[in-house]
Design an enzyme around this catalytic site. Structure first.
Site, PDB file in Angstrom:
ATOM      1  N   LYS A 126      15.895  40.207 132.048  1.00  0.00           N
ATOM      2  CA  LYS A 126      17.132  39.827 131.343  1.00  0.00           C
ATOM      3  C   LYS A 126      18.241  39.706 132.372  1.00  0.00           C
ATOM      4  O   LYS A 126      18.193  40.367 133.416  1.00  0.00           O
ATOM      5  CB  LYS A 126      17.525  40.918 130.335  1.00  0.00           C
ATOM      6  CG  LYS A 126      18.456  40.443 129.252  1.00  0.00           C
ATOM      7  CD  LYS A 126      17.695  39.811 128.117  1.00  0.00           C
ATOM      8  CE  LYS A 126      18.552  39.144 127.105  1.00  0.00           C
ATOM      9  NZ  LYS A 126      17.764  38.737 125.929  1.00  0.00           N
ATOM     10  N   ASP A 166      20.910  33.467 125.534  1.00  0.00           N
ATOM     11  CA  ASP A 166      21.138  34.657 124.705  1.00  0.00           C
ATOM     12  C   ASP A 166      22.586  34.530 124.231  1.00  0.00           C
ATOM     13  O   ASP A 166      23.132  33.409 124.213  1.00  0.00           O
ATOM     14  CB  ASP A 166      20.886  35.950 125.514  1.00  0.00           C
ATOM     15  CG  ASP A 166      20.806  37.196 124.625  1.00  0.00           C
ATOM     16  OD1 ASP A 166      19.763  37.403 123.991  1.00  0.00           O
ATOM     17  OD2 ASP A 166      21.790  37.962 124.538  1.00  0.00           O
TER      18      ASP A 166
HETATM   19  P1  NDP Z   1      25.271  33.351 119.971  1.00  0.00           P
HETATM   20  O1  NDP Z   1      26.175  33.523 121.120  1.00  0.00           O
HETATM   21  O2  NDP Z   1      24.828  32.001 119.600  1.00  0.00           O
HETATM   22  O3  NDP Z   1      25.897  34.023 118.665  1.00  0.00           O
HETATM   23  C1  NDP Z   1      26.247  35.364 118.658  1.00  0.00           C
HETATM   24  C2  NDP Z   1      26.881  35.686 117.320  1.00  0.00           C
HETATM   25  O4  NDP Z   1      27.033  37.103 117.207  1.00  0.00           O
HETATM   26  C3  NDP Z   1      28.268  35.102 117.158  1.00  0.00           C
HETATM   27  O5  NDP Z   1      28.509  34.859 115.817  1.00  0.00           O
HETATM   28  C4  NDP Z   1      29.150  36.237 117.694  1.00  0.00           C
HETATM   29  O6  NDP Z   1      30.491  36.217 117.214  1.00  0.00           O
HETATM   30  C5  NDP Z   1      28.425  37.447 117.172  1.00  0.00           C
HETATM   31  N1  NDP Z   1      28.693  38.577 118.068  1.00  0.00           N
HETATM   32  C6  NDP Z   1      28.437  38.642 119.398  1.00  0.00           C
HETATM   33  N2  NDP Z   1      28.850  39.800 119.907  1.00  0.00           N
HETATM   34  C7  NDP Z   1      29.376  40.481 118.879  1.00  0.00           C
HETATM   35  C8  NDP Z   1      29.949  41.752 118.761  1.00  0.00           C
HETATM   36  N3  NDP Z   1      30.092  42.565 119.832  1.00  0.00           N
HETATM   37  N4  NDP Z   1      30.368  42.143 117.538  1.00  0.00           N
HETATM   38  C9  NDP Z   1      30.236  41.326 116.452  1.00  0.00           C
HETATM   39  N5  NDP Z   1      29.694  40.101 116.511  1.00  0.00           N
HETATM   40  C10 NDP Z   1      29.262  39.694 117.691  1.00  0.00           C
HETATM   41  O7  NDP Z   1      24.015  34.290 120.298  1.00  0.00           O
HETATM   42  P2  NDP Z   1      22.554  34.275 119.654  1.00  0.00           P
HETATM   43  O8  NDP Z   1      22.607  33.827 118.245  1.00  0.00           O
HETATM   44  O9  NDP Z   1      21.659  33.592 120.599  1.00  0.00           O
HETATM   45  O10 NDP Z   1      22.178  35.830 119.711  1.00  0.00           O
HETATM   46  C11 NDP Z   1      22.397  36.732 118.633  1.00  0.00           C
HETATM   47  C12 NDP Z   1      21.477  37.943 118.782  1.00  0.00           C
HETATM   48  O11 NDP Z   1      20.115  37.515 118.794  1.00  0.00           O
HETATM   49  C13 NDP Z   1      21.665  38.740 120.083  1.00  0.00           C
HETATM   50  O12 NDP Z   1      21.400  40.111 119.802  1.00  0.00           O
HETATM   51  C14 NDP Z   1      20.546  38.200 120.976  1.00  0.00           C
HETATM   52  O13 NDP Z   1      20.176  39.121 121.981  1.00  0.00           O
HETATM   53  C15 NDP Z   1      19.443  38.019 119.943  1.00  0.00           C
HETATM   54  N6  NDP Z   1      18.364  37.101 120.311  1.00  0.00           N
HETATM   55  C16 NDP Z   1      18.630  35.818 120.680  1.00  0.00           C
HETATM   56  C17 NDP Z   1      17.596  34.970 120.999  1.00  0.00           C
HETATM   57  C18 NDP Z   1      17.819  33.535 121.310  1.00  0.00           C
HETATM   58  O14 NDP Z   1      16.827  32.820 121.456  1.00  0.00           O
HETATM   59  N7  NDP Z   1      19.037  33.047 121.413  1.00  0.00           N
HETATM   60  C19 NDP Z   1      16.200  35.456 121.020  1.00  0.00           C
HETATM   61  C20 NDP Z   1      16.033  36.794 120.533  1.00  0.00           C
HETATM   62  C21 NDP Z   1      17.084  37.590 120.214  1.00  0.00           C
HETATM   63  P3  NDP Z   1      31.664  35.726 118.180  1.00  0.00           P
HETATM   64  O15 NDP Z   1      31.510  34.238 118.246  1.00  0.00           O
HETATM   65  O16 NDP Z   1      32.907  36.181 117.510  1.00  0.00           O
HETATM   66  O17 NDP Z   1      31.442  36.390 119.510  1.00  0.00           O
HETATM   67  O1  2IT Z   2      16.120  38.229 123.509  1.00  0.00           O
HETATM   68  C1  2IT Z   2      15.391  37.239 123.670  1.00  0.00           C
HETATM   69  O2  2IT Z   2      14.181  37.287 123.396  1.00  0.00           O
HETATM   70  C2  2IT Z   2      15.983  35.997 124.156  1.00  0.00           C
HETATM   71  N1  2IT Z   2      17.196  35.941 124.341  1.00  0.00           N
HETATM   72  C3  2IT Z   2      15.137  34.800 124.442  1.00  0.00           C
HETATM   73  C4  2IT Z   2      14.426  34.939 125.761  1.00  0.00           C
HETATM   74  C5  2IT Z   2      13.690  33.708 126.225  1.00  0.00           C
HETATM   75  O3  2IT Z   2      13.248  33.759 127.384  1.00  0.00           O
HETATM   76  O4  2IT Z   2      13.531  32.751 125.485  1.00  0.00           O
END
Ligand code: NDP
Ligand code: 2IT
Length: 446
Positions: A126, A166
């Site tokens: 990561k 992420d």
């Molecule tokens: P994005 O940046 O696209 O979206 C994040 C969302 O979460 C936004 O709505 C953001 O609001 C909100 N957010 C972020 N930080 C905070 C906080 N401290 N408190 C409240 N709300 C918060 O990210 P993703 O959708 O990609 O990721 C969301 C989650 O999913 C994370 O935990 C990530 O690790 C996990 N994840 C993502 C993967 C991926 O493929 N993208 C894979 C597996 C897991 P704001 O805009 O106000 O910051």
């Molecule tokens: O938390 C996660 O699994 C991710 N942000 C995606 C990682 C990846 O390599 O696609």
């Protein structure tokens, strides 16, 4: 706490002082694994748990860049190369002002088990930065990404370490980082996943995490002869994972009533339909606006500074960030009849919240199982890049569904208790551990 876990955690805390999120992630896994390791002493003698909790390598670096006003800015950059026993380091990059060593180590640690569960040959890693993309121009984001990659490029590669997105890193940022890597290395390879469709990206990768989280919820419901059809679903976040989780819930006949961002949540009792979801995608991905604008546009409630867990629902999909469901939130969810939690985010539930789920015997899919669809399709993107071809949407989606079913089976195999209750937490921890541990044993003390 089991005295063996207590002793192990004391050494983790002493060696990694102040890293509370990392301690939390390790403790959750240790709680599941220590009894299993006692029954399988070969892992104990080889000190696998001690080794798996120590990153193979950590890179920390300075990221200087110049903003639109001509001022010099400095951020911190990180890459945690956690474990390469079963494949190249693999995991996302997070850009958020809260990013620090503890958060990235917890995420890298989780990633090792998650990637193993996918059935694909992926190690765990990561990375990220405390850079805040909010309010920055496209030019500033590009300048920052280029500076980030000017250091990171020498540590990664398609057979070494393959980053992805992420929080705060989506298609735009992946493009800027990939472009700089290609320029510095003079090679076009699958060094990043989540690339654009026209330049090596896989179909369904943007959708994969959210879709996978919903497929996992559906699999859990199936064990009770039930489905998402007609269910009321609360979702947190409104970014990549939340948007595509919403889309899949709608396709499966459920009703999504909440979305949120870091400022508050919206409650739409009539449900967010595909048209409203298109508005959210445009609002968040193009205009980069706030979820409160949804409430103004569609005349629904907006709860400033609150999280959605006070709303009555059958299913909750936390898709924002770590520790966003506290013990009190969990109690409210259960009291209001919520029976399914499928975690799109990484470690969104505090340990006390998890205890509430398990004590109430609800269907609880922890992040390392429920959100593994994203990295799984990243693995499929790497395969397509190596073969220099691309699969259709249907092919990738079919493989994603197969992988989510297989993760569910693994959890069932390792997590079913004597009364038939499936403890997905233990199941995913033990199921993810075995393959990595066996590979580490086979490769000697390295
Ligand atoms: P994005 O940046 O696209 O979206 C994040 C969302 O979460 C936004 O709505 C953001 O609001 C909100 N957010 C972020 N930080 C905070 C906080 N401290 N408190 C409240 N709300 C918060 O990210 P993703 O959708 O990609 O990721 C969301 C989650 O999913 C994370 O935990 C990530 O690790 C996990 N994840 C993502 C993967 C991926 O493929 N993208 C894979 C597996 C897991 P704001 O805009 O106000 O910051
Ligand atoms: O938390 C996660 O699994 C991710 N942000 C995606 C990682 C990846 O390599 O696609």
């Amino acid at each position: 706490m089991d005295p063996r876990t207590e002793k192990f955690m004391a050494s983790i805390i002493a060696r990694n002082p102040g890293e509370t999120e990392f301690h939390q992630a390790v403790q959750e896994v240790a709680d599941s694994l220590i009894p299993f390791i006692e029954e399988n002493p070969k892992y104990k003698h080889a000190k696998i748990l001690e080794r798996i909790a120590e990153p193979e390598r950590i890179i920390i670096f300075r990221i200087p860049w110049i903003d639109d006003k001509g001022d010099v800015q400095v951020n911190k950059g990180y890459r945690i190369e956690m474990n390469s026993a079963i494949g190249p380091y693999k995991g996302g990059i997070r850009f958020h002002p809260t990013v620090n060593l503890s958060i990235l180590k917890f995420l890298a640690f989780e990633q090792v088990f998650k990637n193993s569960l996918t059935t694909l040959p992926l190690g765990g890693g990561k990375g990220g930065s405390d850079f805040d993309p909010k309010g920055k121009s496209d030019n500033e984001v590009m300048k920052f990404c280029q500076s980030f990659m000017t250091e990171l490029y020498r540590h990664i590669g398609p057979d070494t370490d393959v980053p992805a997105g992420d929080i705060g890193v989506g298609g735009r940022e992946v493009g800027f980082m990939f472009g700089q890597y290609k320029r510095l290395k003079n090679e076009f390879t699958g060094v990043f996943t989540g690339k654009g469709r026209e330049w090596g990206g896989s179909l369904i990768r943007p959708e994969a995490t959210g879709y996978g989280t919903v497929y996992f919820a559906q699999e859990m419901l199936k064990t009770q002869g039930d489905s998402l059809k007609g269910k009321s679903v609360s979702i947190s976040g409104s970014g990549n994972v939340a948007q595509f989780a919403t889309e899949k819930v709608l396709e499966m006949g459920g009703k999504v009533v909440t979305l949120s961002d870091s400022a508050g949540f919206i409650y739409d009792p009539n449900g967010i339909d595909m048209e409203k979801l298109d508005y959210v995608k445009e609002l968040k991905n193009i205009k980069r606006g706030r979820i409160s604008e949804y409430a103004e546009k569609f005349g629904v409630e907006y709860h400033e500074g609150k999280r959605p867990w006070i709303v009555k629902c059958d299913v909750a999909l936390p898709c924002a960030t770590q520790n966003e469901i506290t013990e009190e939130d969990a109690q409210t969810l259960v009291k209001n009849g919520c029976r399914v939690i499928s975690e799109g985010a990484n470690m969104p539930s505090t340990p006390d919240a998890v205890e509430v789920y398990l004590n109430n015997r609800i269907l609880y899919g922890p992040g390392k199982a429920a959100n593994a669809g994203g990295v799984a399709v990243s693995g499929l993107e790497m395969t397509q890049n190596s073969m220099r071809l691309s699969w259709t949407r249907e092919e990738v989606d079919e493989k994603l569904q197969r992988i989510m079913k297989s993760i569910h089976e693994t959890c069932k195999k390792f997590g079913t208790e004597s009364d038939g209750f499936i403890n997905y937490l233990n199941g995913s921890n033990v199921g993810g551990f075995v393959k990595v541990a066996d590979a580490m044993m086979a490769q000697g003390v390295v």
